[in-house]
Design an enzyme around this catalytic site. Structure first.
Site, PDB file in Angstrom:
ATOM      1  N   CYS A  32      -4.042   9.915   5.250  1.00  0.00           N
ATOM      2  CA  CYS A  32      -4.528   9.747   6.615  1.00  0.00           C
ATOM      3  C   CYS A  32      -4.631  11.109   7.301  1.00  0.00           C
ATOM      4  O   CYS A  32      -3.646  11.842   7.370  1.00  0.00           O
ATOM      5  CB  CYS A  32      -3.564   8.842   7.386  1.00  0.00           C
ATOM      6  SG  CYS A  32      -3.980   8.719   9.133  1.00  0.00           S
ATOM      7  N   HIS A  84       0.869  -1.185   0.000  1.00  0.00           N
ATOM      8  CA  HIS A  84       0.000   0.000   0.000  1.00  0.00           C
ATOM      9  C   HIS A  84       0.907   1.237   0.000  1.00  0.00           C
ATOM     10  O   HIS A  84       1.560   1.521   1.006  1.00  0.00           O
ATOM     11  CB  HIS A  84      -0.864  -0.079   1.266  1.00  0.00           C
ATOM     12  CG  HIS A  84      -1.748   1.084   1.550  1.00  0.00           C
ATOM     13  ND1 HIS A  84      -3.123   1.005   1.493  1.00  0.00           N
ATOM     14  CD2 HIS A  84      -1.490   2.357   1.942  1.00  0.00           C
ATOM     15  CE1 HIS A  84      -3.652   2.166   1.837  1.00  0.00           C
ATOM     16  NE2 HIS A  84      -2.687   3.010   2.117  1.00  0.00           N
TER      17      HIS A  84
HETATM   18  N1  COA Z   1     -17.376   2.948  15.815  1.00  0.00           N
HETATM   19  C1  COA Z   1     -18.196   3.887  16.300  1.00  0.00           C
HETATM   20  N2  COA Z   1     -18.006   4.530  17.462  1.00  0.00           N
HETATM   21  C2  COA Z   1     -16.923   4.197  18.170  1.00  0.00           C
HETATM   22  C3  COA Z   1     -16.017   3.227  17.715  1.00  0.00           C
HETATM   23  C4  COA Z   1     -16.258   2.602  16.477  1.00  0.00           C
HETATM   24  N3  COA Z   1     -15.438   1.690  15.959  1.00  0.00           N
HETATM   25  N4  COA Z   1     -15.044   3.121  18.621  1.00  0.00           N
HETATM   26  C5  COA Z   1     -15.320   3.979  19.611  1.00  0.00           C
HETATM   27  N5  COA Z   1     -16.456   4.630  19.332  1.00  0.00           N
HETATM   28  C6  COA Z   1     -17.113   5.663  20.103  1.00  0.00           C
HETATM   29  C7  COA Z   1     -17.380   5.278  21.538  1.00  0.00           C
HETATM   30  O1  COA Z   1     -18.619   4.622  21.624  1.00  0.00           O
HETATM   31  C8  COA Z   1     -17.372   6.612  22.225  1.00  0.00           C
HETATM   32  O2  COA Z   1     -18.582   7.284  21.968  1.00  0.00           O
HETATM   33  P1  COA Z   1     -19.187   8.363  22.993  1.00  0.00           P
HETATM   34  O3  COA Z   1     -18.182   9.479  23.100  1.00  0.00           O
HETATM   35  O4  COA Z   1     -20.460   8.763  22.359  1.00  0.00           O
HETATM   36  O5  COA Z   1     -19.327   7.601  24.289  1.00  0.00           O
HETATM   37  C9  COA Z   1     -16.289   7.362  21.492  1.00  0.00           C
HETATM   38  O6  COA Z   1     -16.213   6.788  20.188  1.00  0.00           O
HETATM   39  C10 COA Z   1     -14.951   7.304  22.173  1.00  0.00           C
HETATM   40  O7  COA Z   1     -14.644   5.944  22.427  1.00  0.00           O
HETATM   41  P2  COA Z   1     -13.177   5.463  22.823  1.00  0.00           P
HETATM   42  O8  COA Z   1     -13.175   3.990  22.990  1.00  0.00           O
HETATM   43  O9  COA Z   1     -12.699   6.301  23.981  1.00  0.00           O
HETATM   44  O10 COA Z   1     -12.393   5.779  21.511  1.00  0.00           O
HETATM   45  P3  COA Z   1     -11.302   6.869  21.253  1.00  0.00           P
HETATM   46  O11 COA Z   1     -11.867   8.243  21.332  1.00  0.00           O
HETATM   47  O12 COA Z   1     -10.128   6.541  22.100  1.00  0.00           O
HETATM   48  O13 COA Z   1     -10.973   6.557  19.718  1.00  0.00           O
HETATM   49  C11 COA Z   1     -10.782   4.989  17.922  1.00  0.00           C
HETATM   50  C12 COA Z   1     -10.395   5.338  19.344  1.00  0.00           C
HETATM   51  C13 COA Z   1      -9.858   3.894  17.453  1.00  0.00           C
HETATM   52  C14 COA Z   1     -12.190   4.511  17.882  1.00  0.00           C
HETATM   53  C15 COA Z   1     -10.658   6.247  17.025  1.00  0.00           C
HETATM   54  O14 COA Z   1      -9.445   6.892  17.276  1.00  0.00           O
HETATM   55  C16 COA Z   1     -10.776   5.915  15.556  1.00  0.00           C
HETATM   56  O15 COA Z   1     -11.821   5.536  15.060  1.00  0.00           O
HETATM   57  N6  COA Z   1      -9.677   6.073  14.798  1.00  0.00           N
HETATM   58  C17 COA Z   1      -9.634   5.728  13.399  1.00  0.00           C
HETATM   59  C18 COA Z   1      -8.717   6.651  12.692  1.00  0.00           C
HETATM   60  C19 COA Z   1      -8.647   6.297  11.215  1.00  0.00           C
HETATM   61  O16 COA Z   1      -9.488   5.651  10.637  1.00  0.00           O
HETATM   62  N7  COA Z   1      -7.606   6.811  10.564  1.00  0.00           N
HETATM   63  C20 COA Z   1      -7.396   6.659   9.185  1.00  0.00           C
HETATM   64  C21 COA Z   1      -7.039   5.268   8.797  1.00  0.00           C
HETATM   65  S1  COA Z   1      -5.307   4.983   8.766  1.00  0.00           S
HETATM   66 ZN    ZN Z   2      -3.113   4.849   3.057  1.00  0.00          ZN
END
Ligand code: COA
Ligand code: ZN
Length: 314
Positions: A246, A213
């Site tokens: 990203c 990738h």
């Molecule tokens: N889908 C939907 N909601 C989610 C979720 C998911 N997979 N994971 C967590 N949440 C929600 C929780 O329910 C919580 O909701 P609330 O605030 O309404 O209670 C909130 O998000 C925070 O949850 P938490 O477990 O503390 O997550 P976080 O804030 O630490 O975030 C991730 C962690 C991994 C979920 C988040 O950083 C994320 O989705 N990152 C992806 C980044 C990405 O895709 N980058 C590009 C690709 S390389």
């Molecule tokens: Zn990428």
């Protein structure tokens, strides 16, 4: 009488589209689910091995993909195409189960700094969470792939040592995943490094499905794809028009461009099974969806067989 030697068939190359996930995730203006679905439905007839439809991430982290369920349920799935989605945690996996995906594409970073920035947790916590996701997938007979971000370099911590990457490859290889994607999240890889990484990974785990990738952030994207091909890789992620990046990696820009990758491989006589004209039409229309010109040089120049009338001299 000696039998005539038949020429070996062209090498099969598997193209995996990521535009509606990696491509769309950093776009600032929301693209409605109907437009995402319509694009995926057109792309489904272009010859891809796999399409990464969306991600089941937190809607706060990636607002553009908050409609993951709607999009996944709305597409018309074409037999022979695998429909995958990016999964960062158990919550995402449970959401994906409700709508059905062919593969869970798990994600974590080789660099601690990028894992913290992107997933808001350390790598050990990510690994533990993803191990549970793998168990859930296997219990539900869903294929698993893990995408290792910043495999070559990280904009916060510099070039990634091969030993660090191999450590995470080792750990995931022992979980029973089907495949691993080695991601150059911000285009820091160079062809020599790609060669070393591909050789080390494939020789240690030849049974795994390997994907490379690349992002074209520093103009090395297609050179890196060629290096990977020469090292035996046959599976590539790419993004229509070269859109992508990203939002949690400083300076990230687009993936390698699907139509440019396919155009190059087709000219080399490889068997991509892709319809380049469909790709160019979809890429042209994607510019209308995002409201700006895409970085695809092929879209600008046209295929090599596009002929021009000679400019007249006065
Ligand atoms: N889908 C939907 N909601 C989610 C979720 C998911 N997979 N994971 C967590 N949440 C929600 C929780 O329910 C919580 O909701 P609330 O605030 O309404 O209670 C909130 O998000 C925070 O949850 P938490 O477990 O503390 O997550 P976080 O804030 O630490 O975030 C991730 C962690 C991994 C979920 C988040 O950083 C994320 O989705 N990152 C992806 C980044 C990405 O895709 N980058 C590009 C690709 S390389
Ligand atoms: Zn990428």
């Amino acid at each position: 009488m000696t039998k005539p030697i038949s020429p070996s068939p062209p090498k099969r190359i598997y193209i995996q589209e990521v535009v509606t996930r990696d491509g769309f995730q950093a776009e600032s203006t929301f693209i409605p689910p109907e437009e995402k679905i319509a694009l995926i439905n057109r792309l489904s007839h272009a010859g891809y091995a796999k399409i990464e439809v969306t991600s089941f991430t937190s809607p706060k982290a990636i607002p553009m993909l908050a409609d993951a369920e709607t999009v996944m349920q709305g597409i018309a799935r074409v037999p022979g195409v695998e429909y995958t989605a990016l999964i960062p945690n158990l919550r995402g996996a449970e959401r994906a189960l409700t709508v059905g995906v062919d593969e869970f594409n798990l994600v974590m970073s080789v660099s601690e700094a990028h894992n913290q920035a992107n997933l808001k947790m350390g790598r050990e916590d990510s690994f533990n969470a993803l191990s549970k996701v793998i168990n859930l997938a296997h219990a539900n007979h869903i294929a698993t792939n893990v995408s290792l971000s910043t495999s070559f370099g990280c904009p916060m911590s510099g070039m990634t040592p091969l030993a660090d990457l191999m450590n995470w490859i080792d750990r995931f290889a022992h979980t029973g995943v089907r495949g691993i994607t080695i991601c150059d999240t911000t285009g820091m890889a160079n062809p020599a490094q790609v060669n070393s990484v591909c050789e080390a990974a494939q020789s240690k785990y030849p049974h795994l499905q390997w994907t490379l990738h690349f992002h074209n952030t520093r103009g090395m994207g297609l050179a890196n794809a060629l290096a990977a091909l020469n090292a035996g890789i046959d599976r590539f992620d790419s993004s229509l028009g070269g859109l992508g990046g990203c939002p949690y990696a400083p300076g990230a820009t687009g993936n390698i461009c699907t139509e440019e990758l396919v155009h190059m491989f087709d000219l080399m006589g490889l068997d991509t099974r892709m319809n380049i004209d469909t790709l160019l039409e979809c890429s042209q229309d994607l510019q209308k969806i995002i409201g700006r010109t895409l970085p695809s040089q092929l879209l600008m120049a046209g295929k090599v067989d596009k002929l021009h009338t000679a400019p007249c001299q006065t």
